[in-house]
Design an enzyme around this catalytic site. Structure first.
Site, PDB file in Angstrom:
ATOM      1  CD  GLU A 227      -6.556   4.906  -2.131  1.00  0.00           C
ATOM      2  OE1 GLU A 227      -7.716   4.535  -2.164  1.00  0.00           O
ATOM      3  OE2 GLU A 227      -5.545   4.031  -1.965  1.00  0.00           O
ATOM      4  CB  CYS A 261      -8.689   1.197  -3.576  1.00  0.00           C
ATOM      5  SG  CYS A 261      -8.478   1.112  -1.870  1.00  0.00           S
TER       6      CYS A 261
END
Length: 453
Positions: A227, A261
């Site tokens: 990720e 993110c």
């Protein structure tokens, strides 16, 4: 040796001894032994442990939150909310998890095939500082439920948080070796991945870190989930509720001081409402209340470190040199890692900085003439983690869902992870999924058992 630095003051805090090679070997031996036992535990034992860990997080919520605020600067209110999310994550897998592990059956030409979900072994997690508890929990909870065991390499900035996670798991009664915090530097990671006792690895972090971990995992032929970064589009169309869109855009951009993110980073607004949106959005960004993250009512504290703040300022300097206009986003002259929220306009989408992730509280704003232009701008970066779209037109929603290149799309709401839904991206934002049954199954062996009629 690791030393915590309070980014709000620049002052040094607690220190933590780094694990040496002998300590790493001992940890790997404990993990191997623990897996041989834990893999045979029944589901009731695993879910009971998850519930007990959730109880420990609940009982120590304030202490956990204050430690995160001191180590990486997020507001205390957001740190408390993060701990509460962790509690929900553990409880989700404790209650819903057993159903995720039910065997799956299908007919074959000669009988039946039954797929059984079985554990793989010790899983290494390389985790970042921005959500120092939640990033770990969304891996750790399914790891425990699966019958795997966990090895954590946490960020240097948040070793206090890492140590507290270890304390919570131990206090909950976890068998020795089921979870271990490894206080190590990044240069030790490849060796651990290569060790035959480690079954797989997951990483949340930068593209550079992801590439290194993926390379090490590839050499060892081991499963890896990544990720990585994101430069999420926030698309506003003429039918949107503009007041709600502006308020959510500000929250999305300055939450965690812009260090997430899945923060919305690129505001892509239809030409018909661009001027109205930009005026309100810029005013709201410049009015964000910045101050001591321990105080009530503060919307944004410092960035995680002086180095991170200076990285963002360097990106902004390149942007303005390239012709972009900056409102706000200046360094705040006080000890610590302080800067203001800001907005970049007149951005060339093809400029180098426009293709990067700005990991700080500054948004880029773009005007789009129509939905085709909005989607083209949304996809015109190497990332594909999340996206947020604002429209009441169902045909537009269908287009965005189909054509935006991302792992997630939120419709008329803030994009956020939740224990029930898959989380992850495409392109340079990584591969694999976390959370829900998908995250659980990433590190399990779906063994096919073939039965004749």
């Amino acid at each position: 040796m690791f030393t915590s630095i309070n980014p709000a003051t620049g002052e040094a805090g607690a220190t933590f001894a780094a694990l040496d090679d002998d300590g790493i070997e001992a940890a790997l031996a404990r993990a191997d032994a623990a897996f041989r036992s834990w893999r045979g535990s029944d589901i009731a034992q695993r879910t009971a442990l998850l519930t007990a860990i959730a109880d420990q997080f609940e009982a120590n919520k304030r202490h956990l939150a204050e430690t995160a605020t001191r180590e990486m600067g997020k507001t205390l209110a957001s740190a408390v909310a993060e701990v509460e999310k962790c509690i929900a994550g553990f409880r989700h897998y404790a209650t819903k998890g057993p159903a995720y592990l039910e065997p799956v059956e299908t007919r074959t030409a000669s009988g039946r095939a039954i797929g059984h979900w079985l554990p793989l072994g010790p899983i290494l997690a390389v985790m970042p500082w921005n959500f120092p508890y939640w990033q770990v929990v969304r891996w750790l909870a399914p790891t425990i439920l699966a019958g795997n065991v966990g090895l954590l390499k946490h960020a240097s900035l948040t070793q206090g948080c890492a140590a507290l996670i270890q304390q919570m798991v131990s206090a909950a009664g976890a068998p020795d070796g089921v979870f271990q915090n490894l206080a190590i530097k990044s240069d030790k990671v490849s060796r651990i991945i290569a060790d035959r006792r480690v079954a797989a690895v997951t990483l949340t972090g930068s593209e550079g870190a992801g590439a290194k971990v993926a390379e090490a995992a590839g050499r060892a032929l081991k499963k890896v989930v990544l990720e990585l970064g994101g430069s999420d589009p926030f698309i506003v169309m003429p039918s949107a509720d503009l007041d709600k869109a502006v308020a959510t855009a500000v929250k999305a951009r300055v939450q965690n001081a812009g260090q997430s993110c899945i923060c919305a980073k690129r505001m892509i607004v239809h030409a018909d409402v661009y001027d109205a949106f930009l005026e309100r959005f810029t005013a709201a960004m410049l009015a964000v209340k910045i101050g001591d993250p321990m105080e009530d009512g503060i919307e944004m504290g410092p960035l995680s470190s002086v180095e991170q703040r200076d990285t963002v300022l360097e990106q902004l300097a390149r942007a303005t040199a390239d012709g972009a206009k900056l409102a706000g986003g200046a360094k705040i002259d006080r000890d610590g890692a302080w800067m203001g929220a800001g907005v970049l306009t007149h951005v060339d989408p093809d400029a180098d900085f426009a293709q990067e992730e700005i990991f700080g509280p500054v948004a880029m704003a773009f005007r789009a003439d129509d939905i085709d232009a909005a989607i083209a701008l949304a996809n015109d970066v190497p990332f594909g983690l999340g996206s947020s779209v604002w429209t009441t037109d169902q045909a537009e929603i269908d287009r965005f869902v189909r054509d935006i290149e991302s792992g997630m799309t939120a419709v008329n709401q803030l994009l956020a992870s939740t224990p029930e839904a898959p989380f992850g991206g495409v392109k340079l934002s990584g591969h694999g999924r976390e959370l829900g049954p998908w995250g659980l199954h990433e590190f399990m062996n779906l063994k096919a058992v073939m039965l004749a009629d």
